[in-house]
Design an enzyme around this catalytic site. Structure first.
Site, PDB file in Angstrom:
ATOM      1  N   GLU A 112     -27.769 -20.176 -11.507  1.00  8.67           N
ATOM      2  CA  GLU A 112     -28.584 -19.313 -10.633  1.00  8.67           C
ATOM      3  C   GLU A 112     -29.829 -18.803 -11.354  1.00  8.67           C
ATOM      4  OE1 GLU A 112     -27.956 -19.411  -7.644  1.00  8.67           O
ATOM      5  OE2 GLU A 112     -25.802 -19.558  -7.316  1.00  8.67           O
ATOM      6  N   HIS A 136     -25.322 -10.804 -10.270  1.00 12.91           N
ATOM      7  CA  HIS A 136     -24.745 -11.517  -9.129  1.00 12.91           C
ATOM      8  C   HIS A 136     -23.230 -11.461  -9.235  1.00 12.91           C
ATOM      9  CE1 HIS A 136     -23.805 -14.519  -6.173  1.00 12.91           C
ATOM     10  NE2 HIS A 136     -23.467 -15.440  -7.053  1.00 12.91           N
ATOM     11  N   HIS A 138     -19.231 -11.734  -6.847  1.00 11.56           N
ATOM     12  CA  HIS A 138     -18.534 -12.261  -5.668  1.00 11.56           C
ATOM     13  C   HIS A 138     -17.467 -11.256  -5.189  1.00 11.56           C
ATOM     14  CE1 HIS A 138     -19.228 -16.843  -6.809  1.00 11.56           C
ATOM     15  NE2 HIS A 138     -20.367 -16.179  -6.624  1.00 11.56           N
ATOM     16  N   GLU A 166     -22.232   8.693   0.472  1.00  8.10           N
ATOM     17  CA  GLU A 166     -23.180   8.482  -0.633  1.00  8.10           C
ATOM     18  C   GLU A 166     -24.201   7.373  -0.373  1.00  8.10           C
ATOM     19  OE1 GLU A 166     -22.120  11.333  -3.050  1.00  8.10           O
ATOM     20  OE2 GLU A 166     -22.975   9.714  -4.223  1.00  8.10           O
ATOM     21  N   HIS A 207     -20.884 -15.727   0.476  1.00  8.39           N
ATOM     22  CA  HIS A 207     -20.937 -16.069  -0.951  1.00  8.39           C
ATOM     23  C   HIS A 207     -20.760 -14.828  -1.847  1.00  8.39           C
ATOM     24  CE1 HIS A 207     -23.118 -18.521  -4.328  1.00  8.39           C
ATOM     25  NE2 HIS A 207     -22.483 -17.495  -4.855  1.00  8.39           N
TER      26      HIS A 207
END
Ligand code: 13P
Ligand code: ZN
Length: 268
Positions: A112, A136, A138, A166, A207
């Site tokens: 990525e 990143h 998952h 919040e 994803h």
């Protein structure tokens, strides 16, 4: 262990502990400060493996990054940092990079890397050089939530703002979302970086999520807050939602905590 490397490793372990990094899922990059480069200079090779990038990031030329390796497991980073993470330096023209430390045995930075670098380039600019982290992950709940809505930032943001008090304070600008695209592609990087200038977090439908911050704590905390709100939403939805935080309460929250709420996402 150098402080900057141990803080980077801590985030990898924390994300794994929360179940956000099955197998090699997720990746992390940190744009190093001059003092970080000084602190780690003794580890770096004079010459390392060089690779061309499938894109050009002239806004980041000559910058150093700590970055996770492609195919590497977050759960292994603390056990063998040199094999699972590395330091790269972007070429002066921003069209390639050299691996100066780590990523041993022929490893390469995350697949990525287009999204990481394009996001860094945008965030560096819009933050006035303070943003240093792109992360990143998952996480299961925010990914599950992406199956229940159209890929629309207003819909997603309103659900999250209403799911935990919040949220409007932590991400008053909202959260962006991209429809499914090919992971690792330059195209998904370009589209994500278009959104990350406006929102500090962008969901990739079906994803996971990308988030950013000035510090590792900030980027991690942002994703953590979003994921927790998604979990609360899914639990409340399955139990049956009968009421929620009102728009006027979101507006009052923003004013009480002096944050700039994105009023495009407020309905009345
Ligand atoms: P990498 O192992 O190349 O970092 O890929 C993991 C991932 O999450 C792809 O989206
Ligand atoms: Zn991923």
């Amino acid at each position: 262990m150098e402080k900057v490397i141990s803080e980077f490793i801590k985030l990898c372990s924390d994300g794994y502990a929360l179940g956000w990094h099955e197998r090699n899922g997720g990746n992390l990059s940190y744009r190093m400060k001059d003092e970080d480069v000084k602190e780690t200079r003794h580890l770096m090779k004079k010459e390392g493996r060089h690779y061309d990038l499938p894109l050009s990031c002239s806004g980041l030329s000559g910058e150093y990054f700590l970055i996770t390796g492609s195919g590497k497991y977050m759960r292994n980073v603390s056990l063998a940092p040199e094999e699972n993470i590395g330091i790269i330096r972007l070429d002066d023209d921003g069209k390639g990079y050299t691996i100066l430390w780590g990523l041993e045995n022929g490893a390469k930075p995350t697949s990525e890397i287009p999204t990481h670098l394009l996001n860094h380039e945008v965030r560096k600019k819009v933050s006035g050089d303070t943003n240093r982290v792109i992360y990143h992950a998952h996480p299961a709940n925010i990914t599950a939530l992406s199956y229940t809505i159209e890929p629309d930032a207003k819909t997603l943001t309103r659900i999250l703002w209403q799911s935990e008090t919040e949220c409007a304070v932590v991400f008053p600008e909202g959260v962006g979302i991209l429809d499914w695209m090919m992971p690792g592609s330059v195209e998904i990087g370009v589209e994500t970086s278009r959104l990350i200038g406006k929102y500090r977090a962008v969901v990739w439908a079906f994803h996971g999520i990308f988030g950013c911050g000035d510090t590792l704590d900030e980027a991690f905390g942002l994703i953590h807050t979003i994921e927790k709100a998604a979990e609360i939403y899914l639990k409340a939805k399955s139990a049956g939602i009968i009421r929620s935080i009102k728009d006027e309460d979101l507006v009052s929250l923003a004013s009480y905590f002096s944050v700039n709420l994105n009023t495009e996402f407020i309905e009345n």
